[in-house]
Design a protein around this motif. Structure first.
Motif, PDB file in Angstrom:
ATOM      1  N   VAL A 299       0.852  -1.185   0.000  1.00 30.62           N
ATOM      2  CA  VAL A 299       0.000   0.000   0.000  1.00 30.62           C
ATOM      3  C   VAL A 299       0.888   1.236   0.000  1.00 30.62           C
ATOM      4  O   VAL A 299       1.825   1.343   0.794  1.00 30.62           O
ATOM      5  N   LEU A 300       0.599   2.173  -0.910  1.00 30.74           N
ATOM      6  CA  LEU A 300       1.308   3.450  -0.968  1.00 30.74           C
ATOM      7  C   LEU A 300       0.358   4.555  -0.511  1.00 30.74           C
ATOM      8  O   LEU A 300      -0.678   4.788  -1.120  1.00 30.74           O
ATOM      9  N   ILE A 301       0.729   5.227   0.573  1.00 35.29           N
ATOM     10  CA  ILE A 301      -0.089   6.304   1.124  1.00 35.29           C
ATOM     11  C   ILE A 301       0.550   7.632   0.756  1.00 35.29           C
ATOM     12  O   ILE A 301       1.716   7.882   1.077  1.00 35.29           O
ATOM     13  N   ARG A 302      -0.238   8.489   0.101  1.00 35.51           N
ATOM     14  CA  ARG A 302       0.309   9.750  -0.389  1.00 35.51           C
ATOM     15  C   ARG A 302      -0.456  10.918   0.221  1.00 35.51           C
ATOM     16  O   ARG A 302      -1.618  10.819   0.569  1.00 35.51           O
ATOM     17  N   GLY A 303       0.230  12.038   0.340  1.00 38.59           N
ATOM     18  CA  GLY A 303      -0.400  13.225   0.904  1.00 38.59           C
ATOM     19  C   GLY A 303       0.636  14.167   1.465  1.00 38.59           C
ATOM     20  O   GLY A 303       1.791  13.792   1.712  1.00 38.59           O
ATOM     21  N   GLU A 304       0.228  15.407   1.674  1.00 40.12           N
ATOM     22  CA  GLU A 304       1.141  16.412   2.209  1.00 40.12           C
ATOM     23  C   GLU A 304       1.557  16.070   3.633  1.00 40.12           C
ATOM     24  O   GLU A 304       0.905  15.278   4.321  1.00 40.12           O
ATOM     25  N   SER A 305       2.609  16.700   4.079  1.00 42.94           N
ATOM     26  CA  SER A 305       3.080  16.498   5.451  1.00 42.94           C
ATOM     27  C   SER A 305       2.012  16.940   6.445  1.00 42.94           C
ATOM     28  O   SER A 305       1.398  18.002   6.299  1.00 42.94           O
ATOM     29  N   GLY A 306       1.776  16.091   7.445  1.00 38.20           N
ATOM     30  CA  GLY A 306       0.823  16.441   8.489  1.00 38.20           C
ATOM     31  C   GLY A 306      -0.609  16.018   8.235  1.00 38.20           C
ATOM     32  O   GLY A 306      -1.503  16.345   9.018  1.00 38.20           O
ATOM     33  N   THR A 307      -0.871  15.295   7.144  1.00 40.75           N
ATOM     34  CA  THR A 307      -2.249  14.899   6.835  1.00 40.75           C
ATOM     35  C   THR A 307      -2.678  13.623   7.557  1.00 40.75           C
ATOM     36  O   THR A 307      -3.873  13.317   7.605  1.00 40.75           O
ATOM     37  N   MET A 462      -9.704  19.644  21.528  1.00 41.26           N
ATOM     38  CA  MET A 462     -10.060  20.305  22.785  1.00 41.26           C
ATOM     39  C   MET A 462     -10.241  19.262  23.890  1.00 41.26           C
ATOM     40  O   MET A 462      -9.766  19.430  25.023  1.00 41.26           O
ATOM     41  N   ILE A 463     -10.898  18.172  23.555  1.00 46.48           N
ATOM     42  CA  ILE A 463     -11.075  17.081  24.516  1.00 46.48           C
ATOM     43  C   ILE A 463      -9.727  16.478  24.890  1.00 46.48           C
ATOM     44  O   ILE A 463      -9.423  16.275  26.071  1.00 46.48           O
ATOM     45  N   GLU A 464      -8.898  16.234  23.879  1.00 52.18           N
ATOM     46  CA  GLU A 464      -7.592  15.605  24.114  1.00 52.18           C
ATOM     47  C   GLU A 464      -6.704  16.465  25.010  1.00 52.18           C
ATOM     48  O   GLU A 464      -6.118  15.974  25.988  1.00 52.18           O
ATOM     49  N   PHE A 465      -6.603  17.758  24.706  1.00 54.30           N
ATOM     50  CA  PHE A 465      -5.692  18.616  25.459  1.00 54.30           C
ATOM     51  C   PHE A 465      -6.250  19.012  26.823  1.00 54.30           C
ATOM     52  O   PHE A 465      -5.467  19.341  27.727  1.00 54.30           O
ATOM     53  N   ASN A 466      -7.564  19.003  26.984  1.00 61.73           N
ATOM     54  CA  ASN A 466      -8.100  19.191  28.336  1.00 61.73           C
ATOM     55  C   ASN A 466      -7.603  18.079  29.251  1.00 61.73           C
ATOM     56  O   ASN A 466      -7.314  18.302  30.428  1.00 61.73           O
ATOM     57  N   GLN A 467      -7.489  16.869  28.705  1.00 66.18           N
ATOM     58  CA  GLN A 467      -6.969  15.740  29.483  1.00 66.18           C
ATOM     59  C   GLN A 467      -5.474  15.870  29.723  1.00 66.18           C
ATOM     60  O   GLN A 467      -4.987  15.685  30.842  1.00 66.18           O
ATOM     61  N   ILE A 468      -4.740  16.228  28.677  1.00 66.82           N
ATOM     62  CA  ILE A 468      -3.283  16.271  28.777  1.00 66.82           C
ATOM     63  C   ILE A 468      -2.808  17.465  29.596  1.00 66.82           C
ATOM     64  O   ILE A 468      -1.924  17.340  30.467  1.00 66.82           O
ATOM     65  N   LEU A 469      -3.378  18.645  29.332  1.00 65.92           N
ATOM     66  CA  LEU A 469      -2.914  19.877  29.962  1.00 65.92           C
ATOM     67  C   LEU A 469      -3.612  20.169  31.287  1.00 65.92           C
ATOM     68  O   LEU A 469      -3.175  21.054  32.028  1.00 65.92           O
ATOM     69  N   TRP A 489      -3.784  26.302   6.412  1.00 68.40           N
ATOM     70  CA  TRP A 489      -3.209  25.147   7.097  1.00 68.40           C
ATOM     71  C   TRP A 489      -2.228  24.352   6.228  1.00 68.40           C
ATOM     72  O   TRP A 489      -2.472  23.182   5.899  1.00 68.40           O
ATOM     73  N   PRO A 490      -1.091  24.979   5.860  1.00 72.82           N
ATOM     74  CA  PRO A 490      -0.088  24.261   5.068  1.00 72.82           C
ATOM     75  C   PRO A 490       0.486  23.064   5.814  1.00 72.82           C
ATOM     76  O   PRO A 490       0.964  22.102   5.194  1.00 72.82           O
ATOM     77  N   GLY A 491       0.482  23.129   7.150  1.00 69.87           N
ATOM     78  CA  GLY A 491       0.970  22.000   7.948  1.00 69.87           C
ATOM     79  C   GLY A 491      -0.104  20.989   8.270  1.00 69.87           C
ATOM     80  O   GLY A 491       0.132  20.031   9.017  1.00 69.87           O
ATOM     81  N   ASN A 492      -1.308  21.224   7.724  1.00 75.45           N
ATOM     82  CA  ASN A 492      -2.431  20.289   7.837  1.00 75.45           C
ATOM     83  C   ASN A 492      -2.821  19.979   9.280  1.00 75.45           C
ATOM     84  O   ASN A 492      -2.723  20.830  10.140  1.00 75.45           O
ATOM     85  N   VAL A 493      -3.251  18.748   9.534  1.00 76.25           N
ATOM     86  CA  VAL A 493      -3.793  18.384  10.844  1.00 76.25           C
ATOM     87  C   VAL A 493      -2.746  18.548  11.939  1.00 76.25           C
ATOM     88  O   VAL A 493      -3.056  18.966  13.053  1.00 76.25           O
ATOM     89  N   ARG A 494      -1.499  18.242  11.617  1.00 81.79           N
ATOM     90  CA  ARG A 494      -0.421  18.385  12.607  1.00 81.79           C
ATOM     91  C   ARG A 494      -0.295  19.833  13.066  1.00 81.79           C
ATOM     92  O   ARG A 494      -0.143  20.121  14.261  1.00 81.79           O
ATOM     93  N   GLU A 495      -0.383  20.774  12.117  1.00 81.38           N
ATOM     94  CA  GLU A 495      -0.280  22.186  12.469  1.00 81.38           C
ATOM     95  C   GLU A 495      -1.480  22.623  13.296  1.00 81.38           C
ATOM     96  O   GLU A 495      -1.332  23.364  14.280  1.00 81.38           O
ATOM     97  N   LEU A 496      -2.682  22.183  12.909  1.00 82.66           N
ATOM     98  CA  LEU A 496      -3.889  22.537  13.669  1.00 82.66           C
ATOM     99  C   LEU A 496      -3.780  22.025  15.101  1.00 82.66           C
ATOM    100  O   LEU A 496      -4.138  22.726  16.056  1.00 82.66           O
ATOM    101  N   ARG A 497      -3.254  20.830  15.256  1.00 79.65           N
ATOM    102  CA  ARG A 497      -3.095  20.251  16.594  1.00 79.65           C
ATOM    103  C   ARG A 497      -2.131  21.085  17.435  1.00 79.65           C
ATOM    104  O   ARG A 497      -2.386  21.363  18.607  1.00 79.65           O
TER     105      ARG A 497
END
Length: 581
Positions: A299-307, A462-469, A489-497
Motif C-alpha cells: 500500500v502506498l499512502i500519499r499526501g502532504e506532510s501532516g495529513t 479540545m477534549i484531548e488537550f483538556n486531558q493532557i494539559l 493550514w499548510p501543515g495540515n492536521v499536525r499544524e492545527l493540533r
C-alpha cells in the motif's frame, strides 16, 4: 406579586336600564352572579340589579319583556382598579356588601369583586409566600456554597435554577434543562442521592470532554424535610480537594509510565477510530483502507506532510490479519544514507568497524510476519531502492557482511509527500520500484480541501488537550474561530493540533480568544477591524449592564433608568447576553 386586577371577575357584557327581566335572568343564570352592574351608554355605573331585585319582580309577576329600570339599586359601592391590594383586603373585611363594582380611571365598569374572589386570592397569596420562603432558603444555601457550576432542584427533583458555567460545561441550553427532571437531563450529577440520605456528599472525579470535575451534592432542608437539592460542579479550581487531586495525579503518572513503555514496543497504536473526520471523501478513503488491510498487497499512502499518513498505516496494520505481528516504522529521511542499509537488513558480526560483536537484526527481521512502514520513501537513495526492490520481488535478503539468504514474510506500507511520478521522469526514483509500491494507492487530501473537518478536529483536540494539559476549555470565541477557518493550514492536521495546544495553554477564561492564537496566524489572517470593534463595544455594554444590575440589587426599572435606556430595551439586552432574569 399578586395585583388587584388579577383577582377581579371581568365584565364582558353591558346591562342598561332598558335591559329586560328575561335578559337579566339569563345573564345571572349563565354567570351565576348575585349582582349585575348597570351602566349608561358610556359604560359608567348607574346602579346594580341584585338577586333581591329579581325576586321582587318575580313575586310581582312582572312580565318578562319588562325593563329592569324601576328595580335598579342606585347606590353603588365602586372600587378603583388601581386600589392597592392591602386596602382591598381591608375593604372586603369591613364591607357588608358581598360584591363590589370595579371601575377604571375613566369611571367605566371593568369587573366585579366578590368575597369569593378575595378568599381565593388570599389562598393563592399564602401559597406564594410559602414558595418564596422555600426559594429564599434555597438561594441562601446557593450563596453559602457558590462555586463554578450551580444547579438547584425542588422537592419533586425538578430543576428550578441552573448557572451558565454548568450549561457551558455540558453543552446544554437553559430551555433544555429548566423545569425538567434532574435525573433525565443531568443524570451524571446523581442529585437524587441526597433526597434519601439527607446528607451532603462529594463525588469522585468525573470527566466530560477531557475536563475533570467533581460534584458537591447538598440537600436543602426545611423542618427536617428535604425540599430540594443543590448541585455544585467544581471544574475550574480544585483547591478544596487537593488530596484527591494528588492521588489522581500519582495514579496518572503511573499510567503514563506504563503507556510510554507500551508505546516503545513495536506495535500499531492507532485504529480507524483515531482518524477524526466528517468529510465524505475521508470516510470513503477509510473504508478503502480497511478493505486494503484485508489483503497482503503493498500500500502506498500519499499526501502532504501532516495529513495523517502514519495514522492510516497504523490503522491498516491494526485491522489486517497481521495485527498480532510487529509494526515496524522506518523514517527513510531521518536515517543517514550510509546507515540505512544496515538499518534495513541488519549486519553480521565484524561486518564493519564499530559493528556489534554479535551483529544486529535489521528492520526486515524485526517485521517478519508483520508490517514494515517505510515513511518518506521518496528520500531513499537509488542504491537502496534497488535492494528494496529485490526484497519485495524475492522475499529474501542478505545481511550486511553476510552470505546467507534470509527469507522474510513482510508486508510493505510506504508513504510519501513527494511527487513520485516526477521523480521517476527525472530518474530520481526507480520506475520498477514505483510500480511495485503503487499496487494500492491512497491519497489523503490536505486539510484546506476538507474545511468541514476543521471544526470537528478543533472539538476533538479540545477534549484531548483538556486531558493532557489539565485545562477546562469549553469553546472558541467567534473572532478566533474566524481566523482558524480562513487559514490555509499548510501543515495540515499536525499544524492545527499544535495551534490548539498553544491556544489552550494560553487561554485564561475557559474559551480560546483571538489573542491566544500564534502571532504568525493572526498576522496572516487578521480579523476585520469592524468585527473587533463590535466585540469591544458589546463587551463594554455587557459590563455596564452587569454593574448597573449589581448597583441597584437587580431592580430592572432602576437599572434601565441608570443606563439611560427603556425597560424593554434592557430586557432585550439581557436576553441577548443571556444574563439571568
Amino acid at each position: 406579586m399578586l395585583h388587584f386586577k388579577d383577582i377581579i371577575t371581568p365584565v364582558d357584557f353591558k346591562v342598561t336600564e332598558e335591559t329586560t327581566l328575561k335578559e337579566a335572568i339569563t345573564l345571572m343564570h349563565q354567570k351565576k352572579w348575585s349582582l349585575l352592574p348597570v351602566t349608561d351608554a358610556s359604560g359608567q355605573p348607574v346602579g346594580v340589579f341584585t338577586r333581591s331585585s329579581l325576586q321582587q319582580m318575580v313575586l310581582e309577576e312582572t312580565p318578562l319583556p319588562t325593563s329592569i329600570k324601576n328595580y335598579i339599586k342606585r347606590q353603588v359601592e365602586k372600587i378603583s382598579v388601581n386600589t392597592p391590594y392591602e386596602k382591598i383586603e381591608e375593604l372586603v373585611k369591613e364591607s357588608k356588601v358581598g360584591t363590589g363594582v370595579v371601575v377604571d380611571q375613566q369611571n367605566r365598569v371593568v369587573g366585579i369583586l366578590t368575597k369569593t374572589d378575595m378568599v381565593m386570592s388570599l389562598l393563592h397569596t399564602s401559597q406564594e409566600l410559602q414558595l418564596i420562603k422555600k426559594l429564599k432558603r434555597t438561594l441562601e444555601t446557593a450563596i453559602d456554597h457558590a462555586f463554578d457550576g450551580i444547579v438547584m432542584t425542588d422537592e419533586k427533583k425538578v430543576i428550578t435554577m441552573v448557572s451558565p458555567p454548568l450549561l457551558e460545561l455540558y453543552n446544554l441550553s437553559e430551555d433544555a434543562v429548566l423545569n425538567k427532571q434532574a435525573t433525565s437531563v443531568l443524570p451524571q450529577l446523581e442529585l437524587e442521592k441526597v433526597y434519601e440520605s439527607e446528607t451532603a456528599e462529594v463525588s469522585g472525579f468525573l470527566e466530560i470532554n477531557g475536563i475533570k470535575y467533581i460534584v458537591h451534592r447538598i440537600p436543602i432542608l426545611e423542618d427536617g424535610k428535604v425540599i430540594g437539592a443543590l448541585g455544585k460542579v467544581v471544574f475550574r479550581q480544585l483547591n478544596e480537594v487537593s488530596e484527591l487531586f494528588n492521588k489522581l495525579q500519582k495514579a496518572e503518572n503511573k499510567a503514563n509510565f506504563y503507556h510510554q513503555q507500551y508505546q516503545k514496543s513495536e506495535t500499531a497504536r492507532y485504529t480507524w477510530e483515531h482518524i477524526f473526520s466528517t468529510d465524505p471523501f475521508m470516510e470513503k478513503l477509510k473504508k478503502s483502507g480497511a478493505k486494503a488491510a484485508k489483503g497482503r498487497s503493498t500500500v502506498l499512502i500519499r499526501g502532504e506532510s501532516g495529513t495523517g499518513k502514519e495514522l492510516f498505516a497504523h490503522a491498516i496494520h491494526h485491522s489486517s490479519a497481521r495485527s498480532s505481528g510487529k509494526f515496524v516504522v522506518v523514517n527513510c529521511a531521518a536515517i543517514p544514507e550510509d546507515l540505512l542499509e544496515s538499518e534495513f537488513f541488519g549486519y553480521e558480526e565484524g561486518a564493519f568497524t564499530g559493528a556489534k560483536q554479535k551483529g544486529k537484526l535489521g528492520k526486515f527481521d524485526l517485521a517478519n510476519g508483520g508490517t514494515l512502514f517505510l515513511d518518506e520513501i521518496g528520500d531513499m537513495s537509488l542504491t537502496l531502492q534497488a535492494k528494496l526492490l529485490r526484497v519485495l520481488q524475492e522475499r529474501e535478503f542478505y545481511r550486511v557482511g553476510g552470505n546467507a539468504k534470509i527469507k522474510v514474510d513482510v508486508r510493505i506500507i510506504a508513504a510519501t509527500n513527494r511527487n513520485l511520478e516526477e521523480m521517476v521522469k527525472e530518474s530520481l526514483f526507480r520506475e520498477d520500484l514505483y510500480y511495485r509500491l503503487n499496487v494500492i494507492s491512497l491519497h489523503i487530501p490536505p486539510l484546506r480541501d476538507r474545511p468541514c473537518d476543521i471544526d470537528h478536529l478543533i472539538s476533538r483536540f479540545m477534549i484531548e488537550f483538556n486531558q493532557i494539559l489539565g485545562t477546562s476549555i469549553t469553546g472558541i470565541e467567534d473572532q478566533a474561530k474566524e481566523v482558524m477557518f480562513n487559514y490555509e493550514w499548510p501543515g495540515n492536521v499536525r499544524e492545527l493540533r499544535n495551534v490548539m495546544e498553544r491556544a489552550m495553554t494560553f487561554s485564561e477564561d475557559g474559551k480560546i480568544k483571538y489573542e491566544d492564537l500564534p502571532d504568525y496566524l493572526i498576522k496572516l489572517i487578521p480579523v476585520k477591524e469592524s468585527a473587533l470593534h463590535v466585540s469591544m463595544v458589546e463587551n463594554a455594554e455587557l459590563e455596564a449592564i452587569k454593574k448597573a444590575l449589581v448597583q441597584v440589587h437587580g431592580n430592572k426599572v432602576q437599572a434601565a433608568r441608570l443606563l439611560g435606556i427603556s425597560r424593554s430595551g434592557l430586557y432585550e439586552k439581557i436576553k441577548k447576553y443571556k444574563l439571568p432574569t
